[in-house]
Enzyme design. Structure first.
Site, short mmCIF file in Angstrom:
data_model
loop_
_atom_site.label_atom_id
_atom_site.label_comp_id
_atom_site.label_asym_id
_atom_site.label_seq_id
_atom_site.Cartn_x
_atom_site.Cartn_y
_atom_site.Cartn_z
N VAL A 21 0.12 -5.12 -4.82
CA VAL A 21 1.48 -4.63 -4.58
C VAL A 21 2.33 -5.85 -4.21
O VAL A 21 1.92 -6.66 -3.37
CB VAL A 21 1.51 -3.58 -3.45
CG1 VAL A 21 2.95 -3.16 -3.14
CG2 VAL A 21 0.66 -2.37 -3.81
N TYR A 58 -9.21 -0.15 3.26
CA TYR A 58 -10.29 0.44 2.48
C TYR A 58 -11.19 1.33 3.34
O TYR A 58 -11.62 2.39 2.91
CB TYR A 58 -11.12 -0.65 1.79
CG TYR A 58 -10.34 -1.43 0.75
CD1 TYR A 58 -9.49 -0.77 -0.14
CD2 TYR A 58 -10.44 -2.82 0.64
CE1 TYR A 58 -8.77 -1.47 -1.11
CE2 TYR A 58 -9.73 -3.52 -0.32
CZ TYR A 58 -8.90 -2.85 -1.19
OH TYR A 58 -8.20 -3.54 -2.14
#
Lengths: 156, 156
Positions: B91, B135
């Site tokens: 991103v 994560y």
């Protein structure tokens, strides 16, 4: 050791029971046998069906199946080219020390070279010192900074 | 943050320059920019040609390209099923903190679920603490015992 006795060939459907048996033997050595759920149909689907994308080579020593390597294509955004990822490389205990593992690994590398691939990669358990030594001797190096993350399907 | 503004779509050939640009931005963040050799033709071959096997999803925020995820199929001999391996999740800095990375990751996971895949995996640099936290929060876990080995083509 007589290299003449080592023969590498493409796996065939008839090998599936032996392939699964060797997957389980490797998992047992890795102390991960409880994790193995693979079925004959699974192997058929990924390595022999219309949508096959997994390659399996079988090693024979004096006409007897003694090892296998299971691998598939991966891709590096750095290199920009496909490579191979080796999922399993296994030689049965009675056949070790004859250069069979090296012959299997070299066959995958040879195929990568023929296809102009960029890399061959695999993962090894950090306590498997003999495997680590073997891989380093072949010119591979550990990506010590990188950690593999896994999301299992119960978390999908 | 308004999720309505985030739009995920399949990459198209016209995106290739932007895809390469984002691959380089990620490599720069990873301090590995000197390793990047990928060309427009490379991306075309693996993600858009007849032999395509790499999938790329583009994130847009308010109609502007702001991120991407690059992934391909892998296979687990334990699970017996295919999975996805995420090669790049990126991103752009100006767009972080809006849930775009999570939306991209969730889209890959959703596709894995739809295909009845067994796992989604990727690798992260051990100093990338914010990514590791992200994560873990999504339910993934690190395979701390496993080391990735790489053989580059000069050693083929």
């Amino acid at each position: 050791m007589n290299k003449e006795n080592i023969f590498i060939r493409e796996a065939e459907e008839k090998d599936i029971p032996e392939i699964i048996s060797m997957i389980k033997e490797l998992a047992k050595y890795e102390k991960l046998l409880h994790k193995v759920k693979i079925s004959e149909e699974n192997v058929k689907n990924v390595a022999f069906g219309n949508n096959k994308f997994v390659e399996i080579l079988i090693a024979e020593f004096q006409q007897k199946v003694c090892g296998q390597v299971i691998f598939f294509k991966n891709f590096s955004t750095f290199v920009g080219k496909p490579g191979y990822y080796i999922e399993d490389l296994y030689v049965k205990p009675d056949y070790r020390g004859k250069g069979i593992g090296k012959t299997l690994l070299n066959e995958v590398i040879k195929r990568a070279k023929e296809k102009n691939f960029g890399r061959v990669e695999w993962a090894v358990l950090d306590w498997n010192v003999s495997a680590i030594e073997f891989y380093k001797n072949r010119g591979a190096f550990p990506l010590n900074e990188w950690i593999i993350f896994r999301l299992e399907e119960d978390k999908f």
